[in-house]
Design a protein around this motif. Structure first.
Motif, PDB file in Angstrom:
ATOM      1  N   LYS A 151       0.647  -1.218  -0.180  1.00 33.45           N
ATOM      2  CA  LYS A 151       0.038  -0.068  -0.056  1.00 33.45           C
ATOM      3  C   LYS A 151       0.854   1.296   0.118  1.00 33.45           C
ATOM      4  CE  LYS A 151      -4.009  -2.189   2.634  1.00 33.45           C
ATOM      5  NZ  LYS A 151      -4.454  -2.266   3.444  1.00 33.45           N
ATOM      6  N   LEU A 152       1.786   1.382   0.956  1.00 28.89           N
ATOM      7  CA  LEU A 152       2.911   2.435   0.872  1.00 28.89           C
ATOM      8  C   LEU A 152       3.454   2.718  -0.444  1.00 28.89           C
ATOM      9  CD1 LEU A 152       3.753   4.544   2.813  1.00 28.89           C
ATOM     10  CD2 LEU A 152       5.521   3.288   3.747  1.00 28.89           C
ATOM     11  N   ALA A 153       3.967   1.576  -0.928  1.00 29.30           N
ATOM     12  CA  ALA A 153       4.577   1.538  -2.421  1.00 29.30           C
ATOM     13  C   ALA A 153       3.664   2.022  -3.510  1.00 29.30           C
ATOM     14  CB  ALA A 153       5.178   0.135  -2.539  1.00 29.30           C
ATOM     15  N   ARG A 154       2.410   1.622  -3.398  1.00 31.38           N
ATOM     16  CA  ARG A 154       1.554   2.298  -4.313  1.00 31.38           C
ATOM     17  C   ARG A 154       1.360   3.825  -4.119  1.00 31.38           C
ATOM     18  NH1 ARG A 154      -4.109   2.854  -4.295  1.00 31.38           N
ATOM     19  NH2 ARG A 154      -4.236   1.638  -2.496  1.00 31.38           N
ATOM     20  N   LEU A 155       1.362   4.315  -2.968  1.00 24.43           N
ATOM     21  CA  LEU A 155       1.183   5.690  -2.829  1.00 24.43           C
ATOM     22  C   LEU A 155       2.363   6.304  -3.264  1.00 24.43           C
ATOM     23  CD1 LEU A 155      -0.509   8.154  -1.616  1.00 24.43           C
ATOM     24  CD2 LEU A 155       0.819   7.622   0.434  1.00 24.43           C
ATOM     25  N   ALA A 156       3.485   5.894  -2.852  1.00 24.43           N
ATOM     26  CA  ALA A 156       4.781   6.405  -3.336  1.00 24.43           C
ATOM     27  C   ALA A 156       4.893   6.587  -4.949  1.00 24.43           C
ATOM     28  CB  ALA A 156       6.025   5.699  -2.762  1.00 24.43           C
ATOM     29  N   ARG A 157       4.508   5.619  -5.678  1.00 22.16           N
ATOM     30  CA  ARG A 157       4.468   5.343  -6.861  1.00 22.16           C
ATOM     31  C   ARG A 157       3.312   6.213  -7.696  1.00 22.16           C
ATOM     32  NH1 ARG A 157       3.488   0.373  -7.271  1.00 22.16           N
ATOM     33  NH2 ARG A 157       1.192   0.522  -7.674  1.00 22.16           N
ATOM     34  N   GLU A 158       2.243   6.598  -7.081  1.00 22.61           N
ATOM     35  CA  GLU A 158       1.185   7.337  -7.640  1.00 22.61           C
ATOM     36  C   GLU A 158       1.557   8.838  -7.395  1.00 22.61           C
ATOM     37  OE1 GLU A 158      -2.591   5.975  -6.326  1.00 22.61           O
ATOM     38  OE2 GLU A 158      -2.396   4.043  -7.359  1.00 22.61           O
ATOM     39  N   SER A 159       2.469   8.901  -6.601  1.00 23.03           N
ATOM     40  CA  SER A 159       2.923  10.244  -6.419  1.00 23.03           C
ATOM     41  C   SER A 159       4.180  10.682  -7.056  1.00 23.03           C
ATOM     42  CB  SER A 159       2.988  10.580  -4.944  1.00 23.03           C
ATOM     43  OG  SER A 159       1.635  10.201  -4.058  1.00 23.03           O
TER      44      SER A 159
END
Length: 248
Positions: A60-68
């Motif tokens: 979940k944290l990696a997805r947020l980073a990627r999308e940001s």
């Protein structure tokens, strides 16, 4: 509202960076809105509080980073919530996740810490989420200052959800040693909680005295940041600072 300076390296080797502090409430709200807010702020560093801590928290944290358009530096469940994200402009030298002494009956707290480089300058970074309990919160503020002293770097920034207003003892302890960036150079909005009716400043970014604060506050009128997204993203408003770190 004037625009904050963009990230850049000055001719003298100093680095202008953008730092965002954000309590994301375990990504339980509108994660698309959350990513849009972070991305619009174009931060070099994001000091996260209440990162996901349970099932598939890393994903979940990696997805947020990627999308940001960012990467995960450290933290999450390993710190009971605080985390650090960065742009590719930052070169990560080392990280350390710190668990603080646990008071029975209260939530376990921790610090996410890292040493990064911008334009050759080493910078210590710490994300925190202090206790809801007054005495423990004050003790944790002292531990935060001790941790910064022990990082072995000249320039340091720290930020997070302090669960306390600027007139509180823990907040004043930090502001007595470090620069409260919002107080030094007000920009944008002041109050960080709650998004629907902001009435108090309990989230902050601090820096060592040698770092110049170019502006700091809630990016409520920043280009690309909408009131709708701020209300939908989480239960706190973010704090964005533009800082000038001296050349090595």
């Amino acid at each position: 509202m004037p625009l904050l300076p963009n990230s850049r390296t000055e001719p003298d080797g100093s680095a202008v960076i953008r730092v965002l502090s954000y309590n994301i409430r375990s990504m339980r709200d509108d994660t698309d809105a959350l990513a849009r807010v972070i991305k619009a702020c174009a931060p070099d560093l994001v000091l996260i509080q209440e990162a996901p801590r349970f099932f598939r928290w890393r994903k979940k944290l990696a997805r947020l980073a990627r999308e940001s358009d960012l990467v995960v530096v450290t933290g999450g469940a390993t710190t009971t919530g605080p985390a650090i994200l960065s742009s590719l402009r930052a070169s990560v030298e080392r990280t350390e996740d710190v668990l603080l002494p646990h008071t029975p009956g209260l939530h376990r707290r921790g610090f996410a810490t890292a040493v990064v480089r911008f334009a050759g300058t080493r910078l210590g970074v710490l994300s925190c989420h202090l206790s809801l309990q007054k005495d423990e919160r004050y003790d944790q503020a002292g531990m935060l200052l001790d941790r910064l002293d022990g990082m072995g770097v000249e320039h340091v920034i720290a930020g997070g959800d302090l669960n306390e207003r600027p007139d509180g003892p823990a907040f004043r302890l930090l502001a007595g040693t470090l620069t409260d960036c919002r107080a030094a150079s007000p920009w944008g909005g002041e109050h960080t909680w709650t998004p629907t009716d902001p009435y108090q400043r309990i989230d902050a970014i601090f820096a060592t005295k040698d770092i110049e604060v170019l502006g700091c506050g809630v990016p409520s009128e920043h280009p690309g940041v909408t009131d709708t997204d701020l209300r939908a993203a989480t239960d706190h408003l973010p704090v964005l600072a533009a800082l000038k770190v001296p050349a090595p």
